[in-house]
Motif scaffolding. Structure first.
Motif, PDB file in Angstrom:
ATOM      1  N   ILE A  18       0.839  -1.206   0.000  1.00 53.56           N
ATOM      2  CA  ILE A  18       0.000   0.000   0.000  1.00 53.56           C
ATOM      3  C   ILE A  18       0.873   1.255   0.000  1.00 53.56           C
ATOM      4  N   ILE A  19       1.930   1.258   0.799  1.00 55.93           N
ATOM      5  CA  ILE A  19       2.813   2.425   0.860  1.00 55.93           C
ATOM      6  C   ILE A  19       3.517   2.633  -0.474  1.00 55.93           C
ATOM      7  N   GLN A  20       3.936   1.556  -1.134  1.00 54.81           N
ATOM      8  CA  GLN A  20       4.585   1.696  -2.438  1.00 54.81           C
ATOM      9  C   GLN A  20       3.620   2.243  -3.484  1.00 54.81           C
ATOM     10  N   ILE A  21       2.387   1.779  -3.456  1.00 52.27           N
ATOM     11  CA  ILE A  21       1.384   2.284  -4.407  1.00 52.27           C
ATOM     12  C   ILE A  21       1.124   3.760  -4.154  1.00 52.27           C
ATOM     13  N   GLN A  22       0.994   4.143  -2.891  1.00 52.49           N
ATOM     14  CA  GLN A  22       0.795   5.554  -2.565  1.00 52.49           C
ATOM     15  C   GLN A  22       1.982   6.395  -3.013  1.00 52.49           C
ATOM     16  N   GLY A  23       3.188   5.882  -2.833  1.00 57.83           N
ATOM     17  CA  GLY A  23       4.380   6.602  -3.272  1.00 57.83           C
ATOM     18  C   GLY A  23       4.387   6.836  -4.772  1.00 57.83           C
ATOM     19  N   ARG A  24       3.976   5.845  -5.528  1.00 55.52           N
ATOM     20  CA  ARG A  24       3.913   6.000  -6.995  1.00 55.52           C
ATOM     21  C   ARG A  24       2.835   7.010  -7.388  1.00 55.52           C
ATOM     22  N   ILE A  25       1.706   6.970  -6.704  1.00 60.63           N
ATOM     23  CA  ILE A  25       0.622   7.919  -7.022  1.00 60.63           C
ATOM     24  C   ILE A  25       1.072   9.343  -6.730  1.00 60.63           C
ATOM     25  N   PHE A  26       1.638   9.574  -5.544  1.00 59.13           N
ATOM     26  CA  PHE A  26       2.078  10.922  -5.180  1.00 59.13           C
ATOM     27  C   PHE A  26       3.261  11.366  -6.033  1.00 59.13           C
ATOM     28  N   GLY A  27       4.142  10.426  -6.399  1.00 57.39           N
ATOM     29  CA  GLY A  27       5.268  10.755  -7.273  1.00 57.39           C
ATOM     30  C   GLY A  27       4.782  11.205  -8.649  1.00 57.39           C
ATOM     31  N   ALA A  28       3.803  10.492  -9.192  1.00 59.43           N
ATOM     32  CA  ALA A  28       3.242  10.867 -10.491  1.00 59.43           C
ATOM     33  C   ALA A  28       2.530  12.216 -10.393  1.00 59.43           C
ATOM     34  N   TYR A  29       1.833  12.456  -9.286  1.00 58.19           N
ATOM     35  CA  TYR A  29       1.140  13.728  -9.088  1.00 58.19           C
ATOM     36  C   TYR A  29       2.141  14.883  -9.032  1.00 58.19           C
ATOM     37  N   GLU A  30       3.237  14.700  -8.288  1.00 59.56           N
ATOM     38  CA  GLU A  30       4.264  15.747  -8.188  1.00 59.56           C
ATOM     39  C   GLU A  30       4.944  15.978  -9.535  1.00 59.56           C
ATOM     40  N   ALA A  31       5.212  14.906 -10.274  1.00 60.55           N
ATOM     41  CA  ALA A  31       5.831  15.056 -11.596  1.00 60.55           C
ATOM     42  C   ALA A  31       4.911  15.829 -12.532  1.00 60.55           C
ATOM     43  N   ARG A  32       3.625  15.525 -12.494  1.00 62.58           N
ATOM     44  CA  ARG A  32       2.656  16.239 -13.333  1.00 62.58           C
ATOM     45  C   ARG A  32       2.571  17.718 -12.923  1.00 62.58           C
ATOM     46  N   LYS A  63       4.977  19.493 -11.485  1.00 63.35           N
ATOM     47  CA  LYS A  63       6.207  20.168 -11.917  1.00 63.35           C
ATOM     48  C   LYS A  63       6.189  20.427 -13.420  1.00 63.35           C
ATOM     49  N   ALA A  64       5.696  19.467 -14.175  1.00 68.99           N
ATOM     50  CA  ALA A  64       5.627  19.636 -15.637  1.00 68.99           C
ATOM     51  C   ALA A  64       4.682  20.773 -15.995  1.00 68.99           C
ATOM     52  N   ALA A  65       3.561  20.873 -15.287  1.00 72.43           N
ATOM     53  CA  ALA A  65       2.596  21.940 -15.536  1.00 72.43           C
ATOM     54  C   ALA A  65       3.212  23.286 -15.164  1.00 72.43           C
ATOM     55  N   ALA A  66       3.958  23.341 -14.060  1.00 75.26           N
ATOM     56  CA  ALA A  66       4.605  24.587 -13.650  1.00 75.26           C
ATOM     57  C   ALA A  66       5.703  24.988 -14.638  1.00 75.26           C
ATOM     58  N   ALA A  67       6.447  24.029 -15.165  1.00 69.52           N
ATOM     59  CA  ALA A  67       7.503  24.314 -16.135  1.00 69.52           C
ATOM     60  C   ALA A  67       6.900  24.774 -17.452  1.00 69.52           C
ATOM     61  N   ALA A  68       5.781  24.173 -17.848  1.00 66.58           N
ATOM     62  CA  ALA A  68       5.130  24.592 -19.108  1.00 66.58           C
ATOM     63  C   ALA A  68       4.534  25.973 -18.952  1.00 66.58           C
ATOM     64  N   LYS A  69       4.045  26.267 -17.772  1.00 67.16           N
ATOM     65  CA  LYS A  69       3.446  27.578 -17.518  1.00 67.16           C
ATOM     66  C   LYS A  69       4.537  28.663 -17.472  1.00 67.16           C
ATOM     67  N   ALA A  70       5.716  28.331 -16.953  1.00 68.46           N
ATOM     68  CA  ALA A  70       6.809  29.294 -16.847  1.00 68.46           C
ATOM     69  C   ALA A  70       7.429  29.583 -18.209  1.00 68.46           C
TER      70      ALA A  70
END
Length: 107
Positions: free
Chosen positions: A83-97, A99-106
């Protein structure tokens, strides 16, 4: 596999304790406190066999409950780790998305 172990744990915990801890049956003759012998229909050989059987029953019950608890702990820890590994992947993907949105906006 997990369901079978869970079922075994439930069945063992619901089972009656071994005969070693059983209360004497109604009408049973208790040994007097004075230490005098009580005559019964059970021979000494049968009593010895019952004692040996009761001893084996106690130790098999004790070891089986310890094994079930040991396996159960590792099952629970394994499930928590998954469960912790799945949560880590979900939050990691959310943070990556994010950051990508912030970089595209900048840009």
């Amino acid at each position: 596999m997990a369901a079978a172990l869970l079922l075994a744990a439930v069945l063992v915990s619901a089972a009656a304790p071994p005969a070693v801890f059983a209360q004497p049956e109604e009408g049973a003759v208790a040994a007097p406190a004075s230490g005098q012998a009580v005559h019964s229909t059970q021979s000494a050989m049968e009593a010895k066999k019952d004692l040996q059987r009761g001893d084996e029953g106690f130790w098999s019950y004790a070891i089986s409950t310890l094994i079930i608890r040991f396996v159960g702990i590792f099952m629970v820890l394994g499930i928590l780790q998954a469960i912790i590994q799945i949560q880590g992947r979900i939050f990691g993907a959310y943070e990556a998305r994010k950051k990508a949105a912030a970089a595209a906006k900048a840009s």
